[in-house]
Design an enzyme around this catalytic site. Structure first.
Site, PDB file in Angstrom:
ATOM      1  N   SER A 102       0.836  -1.201   0.000  1.00 44.24           N
ATOM      2  CA  SER A 102       0.000   0.000   0.000  1.00 44.24           C
ATOM      3  C   SER A 102       0.867   1.247   0.000  1.00 44.24           C
ATOM      4  CB  SER A 102      -0.913   0.011   1.232  1.00 44.24           C
ATOM      5  OG  SER A 102      -0.161   0.285   2.401  1.00 44.24           O
ATOM      6  N   SER A 104       0.924   3.703   2.222  1.00 46.27           N
ATOM      7  CA  SER A 104       0.959   4.392   3.516  1.00 46.27           C
ATOM      8  C   SER A 104       2.334   4.931   3.876  1.00 46.27           C
ATOM      9  CB  SER A 104       0.470   3.451   4.627  1.00 46.27           C
ATOM     10  OG  SER A 104       1.407   2.416   4.863  1.00 46.27           O
ATOM     11  N   LYS A 159       5.420   0.539   9.331  1.00 38.56           N
ATOM     12  CA  LYS A 159       5.249   1.956   9.667  1.00 38.56           C
ATOM     13  C   LYS A 159       6.560   2.474  10.254  1.00 38.56           C
ATOM     14  CE  LYS A 159       0.772   1.633   8.802  1.00 38.56           C
ATOM     15  NZ  LYS A 159       0.201   2.210   7.561  1.00 38.56           N
ATOM     16  N   SER A 262      -2.801   6.827   5.725  1.00 43.86           N
ATOM     17  CA  SER A 262      -2.175   5.765   6.505  1.00 43.86           C
ATOM     18  C   SER A 262      -3.065   5.378   7.679  1.00 43.86           C
ATOM     19  CB  SER A 262      -0.807   6.229   7.022  1.00 43.86           C
ATOM     20  OG  SER A 262      -0.254   5.275   7.916  1.00 43.86           O
TER      21      SER A 262
END
Length: 297
Positions: A102, A104, A159, A262
């Site tokens: 993705s 994010s 992250k 995100s």
């Protein structure tokens, strides 16, 4: 996690076959080969030189090879054990590949990036259970980390570490503050987000001397919509400007670099230490853009 379990089962099954072959089946094949070669030699003696096999050495070698050959079920189990074992050890304790699914972490990591994750930097963990067996170094603000998603531990997320245990993290009006100190940021040229087909504001954040780019979309409001119920939610205060959280012991506050695209700790809470998989450190392939290969901040 499911793949780790499958790999572990394959190591056990092929390992049993490998040990059985070394201790039982291989000695049996050797005895059978020796007996077959001895019988061939006796036959050659009985027929005499006139009718003896002119290619006796080659025939003798062929007979031995046929008797020593592994049956198909051992060939597809015991023979693969060393390879599967090496893959299991490397993937579990040294480095593991992941694919970015993705946007994010844009602009740091793009969809389609294949990355490597260091599995020993934060301490070695047992596969499957993820139990830590060595201390390693502590996580630092700014580290890009792969972890098991707290709401579904079969899913891996990636992250950036923003908050350490005990930190007070405030993300108000799209400005990041840690323990009451604003995180310095410098404006960069606008970034064209190919996933959203539009431009986003780009800034360089400085987390204790560690700099990385982040994106903000001015069209997205600063407040958090749809935050889940999660452990230690009382540690967080949501308001019209964003969120303020105190990170509980043994946990971390994670955010994506693409701040308005995100799903991170602002929405689903803190990441327990036992969910940490490792530190992402290298892009080893992106088939649509080979220039992406290399390290990142």
């Amino acid at each position: 996690m499911n793949f780790a379990l499958i790999l572990f089962v394959l190591v056990i099954l092929t390992g049993i076959a490998w040990v059985a072959d070394k201790l039982v089946f291989q000695p049996q094949r050797r005895r059978a080969a020796d007996a077959a070669v001895a019988e061939f030699d006796r036959q050659q003696q009985r027929v005499g030189e006139r009718f003896a096999d002119e290619n006796a050495p080659q025939t003798r070698a062929r007979i031995r090879d046929e008797k020593l050959r592994q049956p198909w079920w051992l060939e597809y189990t015991a023979s693969f054990f060393p390879v599967i074992l090496v893959v299991f050890v490397v993937r579990s304790f040294i480095v593991e590949p992941f694919k970015i699914p993705s946007g994010s972490m844009v602009p740091t990591l793009l969809v389609g990036d294949f990355i490597l994750v260091n599995k020993f930097d934060y301490g070695l963990r047992l596969p499957i259970t993820n139990t830590k067996v060595t201390r390693g170094r502590p996580l630092e603000r700014g580290d890009v980390v792969v972890f098991r998603y707290p709401k579904d531990e079969s899913v891996d997320y990636i992250k950036r570490v923003i908050g350490l245990p005990g930190d007070v993290i405030a993300y108000q009006d799209k400005k990041l503050t840690i323990n009451g100190k604003p995180v310095p940021e410098t404006s960069l040229p606008d970034y064209f987000d190919e996933e959203r087909i539009g431009y986003a504001k780009q800034f360089e954040e400085d987390l204790n001397g560690r700099k990385n780019a982040v994106l903000n979309n001015p069209a997205v409001p600063p407040f958090v919509v749809g935050a889940d119920d999660y452990p230690f939610r009382d540690n967080c205060q949501y308001n019209s400007e964003g969120v303020i959280c105190k990170v509980p012991p043994g946990s971390y506050f994670m955010m994506g670099d693409n701040r308005d695209n995100s799903a991170d700790s602002r929405y689903w809470g803190f990441v327990p230490d036992q969910n940490i998989v490792g530190r992402a450190f290298f892009i080893w392939m992106n088939f649509s853009n080979l220039k992406r290969i290399g390290s990142f901040n």
